[in-house]
Design a protein around this motif. Structure first.
Motif, PDB file in Angstrom:
ATOM      1  N   GLU A 232       0.828  -1.164   0.730  1.00 28.07           N
ATOM      2  CA  GLU A 232       0.300  -0.159  -0.075  1.00 28.07           C
ATOM      3  C   GLU A 232       0.710   1.519  -0.201  1.00 28.07           C
ATOM      4  OE1 GLU A 232      -1.905  -0.709   3.399  1.00 28.07           O
ATOM      5  OE2 GLU A 232      -3.249  -2.464   2.920  1.00 28.07           O
TER       6      GLU A 232
ATOM      7  N   ALA B 117      -1.838   5.887   3.583  1.00 27.94           N
ATOM      8  CA  ALA B 117      -1.258   4.335   4.208  1.00 27.94           C
ATOM      9  C   ALA B 117      -0.524   4.825   5.110  1.00 27.94           C
ATOM     10  CB  ALA B 117      -0.818   3.865   2.603  1.00 27.94           C
TER      11      ALA B 117
ATOM     12  N   ARG C  39      -0.555   2.941   8.825  1.00 30.33           N
ATOM     13  CA  ARG C  39      -0.015   2.001   9.207  1.00 30.33           C
ATOM     14  C   ARG C  39       1.102   2.536  10.492  1.00 30.33           C
ATOM     15  NH1 ARG C  39       3.944  -0.880   5.525  1.00 30.33           N
ATOM     16  NH2 ARG C  39       1.420  -1.140   4.598  1.00 30.33           N
TER      17      ARG C  39
ATOM     18  N   ASP D 274      -9.790   4.704  -1.471  1.00 32.35           N
ATOM     19  CA  ASP D 274      -9.157   3.940  -0.724  1.00 32.35           C
ATOM     20  C   ASP D 274      -8.697   5.505  -0.073  1.00 32.35           C
ATOM     21  OD1 ASP D 274      -9.367   2.133  -2.439  1.00 32.35           O
ATOM     22  OD2 ASP D 274      -6.960   2.476  -3.327  1.00 32.35           O
TER      23      ASP D 274
ATOM     24  N   TRP E  19      -9.222   4.238   4.077  1.00 32.46           N
ATOM     25  CA  TRP E  19      -8.059   4.340   5.095  1.00 32.46           C
ATOM     26  C   TRP E  19      -8.079   5.904   6.209  1.00 32.46           C
ATOM     27  CZ3 TRP E  19      -4.103   3.089   1.207  1.00 32.46           C
ATOM     28  CH2 TRP E  19      -4.553   2.468   0.062  1.00 32.46           C
TER      29      TRP E  19
END
Ligand SMILES: *Cc1c(COP(=O)(O)O)cnc(C)c1O
Length: 325
Positions: A49, A89, A93, A116, A120
């Motif tokens: 990602e 991303a 994370r 996306d 996220w």
């Protein structure tokens, strides 16, 4: 709740990550015929990602946000921005909230990129074109902070010194991985931040060649030169006596436009069929297109050992399926 584990934000850690990226020989008949020894550095495979040059450009920006005790990071981008995609991303994370400042009105249906990002956890704020042009305007930033809380601001595309510093690691890793057995390294340029960082990270004698994918590339050379000089004055920088980078224009294929010239669309299908390597429409497609033409024009002598950096961006293929299906 996920407890995010932050990586050690050090140069060594980033070089270690960069060393995990494969540098593969590419069997591409068009270049083999010309006697060019071609390899591809697969930074598109760095992570599922959070890949490509945007990972490197974010790394020291995340570090700076973390050091400033900032829990939220904001940045700018368009509806297909690899940068906002990577930032979302990275936020997920590593446990930062993210705020995406997007050019234009919120459409009825989000682009796959923004869908996306939102999934996220990135909060999307749509700015009118005139607001967007003002960029990091103080009044606008102040307004946004009132509504969304304080944030660390990363410029569009990760185009700052911290961003460029991340790319030093790519040059350093590559040199170790190939033990010096290469001559030149090619990559695509938008803001030129990556080119400056890569060049400054290579040892003397190795040349970085940037292919500009922009249409109006007026100030790009000056931007790269300024960033490169800044990097050269960092402690521990490799002393390059002469600039070890070149910028090549003329391969923009319409810039960031959503429609590709037919010849470029054909090249896309042929390239992927011949090599099995997938590219993105905005950057790496034009990179390989330029490499093929430059090679045919004799830009490189026979026997040149060329490394092409696949800077990622494959998430952006989703808006362009008509050209590859
Ligand atoms: C953003 C991007 C680039 C351009 O990087 P700059 O540092 O702005 O020159 C190149 N390739 C891909 C895939 C990108 O997403």
């Amino acid at each position: 709740m996920n407890v995010a584990v932050l990586p050690p934000f050090t140069e060594e850690e980033l070089v270690r990550r960069a060393m995990t990226v494969a540098v593969d020989a590419l069997a591409w008949p068009r270049l083999q015929r010309l006697g060019i020894d071609l390899r591809v550095r697969r930074d598109d495979q760095l992570d599922r990602e959070l890949s490509g040059n945007k990972f490197y450009k974010l790394f020291f920006n995340l570090a700076a946000a973390h050091e400033a005790g900032m829990r939220q990071i904001a940045s700018f981008g368009g509806a297909y921005s690899n940068h906002l995609h990577a930032l979302a991303a990275a936020g997920r994370r590593y446990g930062f909230s993210t705020l995406g400042l997007v050019r234009g009105e919120r459409p009825a249906q989000l682009s796959p990129t923004l869908a996306d990002a939102e999934a996220w956890g990135m909060r999307l704020v749509f700015l009118s074109r005139s607001q967007y042009r003002q960029g990091a305007d103080e009044a606008l930033m102040c307004q946004l902070r009132e509504v969304y809380g304080d944030f660390y601001l990363v410029p569009e595309g990760g185009a700052n010194l911290a961003g460029a510093r991340g790319l030093l690691a790519v040059g350093r890793a590559l040199e170790q991985q190939l033990q010096g057995e290469y001559d030149q390294v090619c990559l695509p340029c938008g803001t030129g931040t990556s080119l400056a960082g890569l060049a400054a990270g290579l040892p003397p004698g190795k040349l970085a060649v940037g292919i500009s994918v922009l249409k109006g590339e007026g100030g790009l050379c000056a931007d790269v030169a300024a960033r490169y000089r800044e990097l050269q004055s960092l402690p521990g920088a490799a002393g390059h006596e002469a600039a070890n980078w070149r910028l090549i224009s003329g391969y923009h294929g319409g810039g960031y436009a959503r429609r590709l010239p037919p010849a470029l669309g054909r090249f896309w299908r042929e390239f992927e069929a011949e090599t099995g390597l997938l590219v993105d429409p905005v950057y790496t497609l034009k990179l390989f297109w330029a490499v093929a033409q430059l090679a045919e024009q004799g830009y490189w002598r026979r026997g040149t050992r060329l490394v092409v950096v696949h800077t990622g961006g494959l998430q952006g293929r989703r808006g362009f399926t008509e050209f590859i299906s």
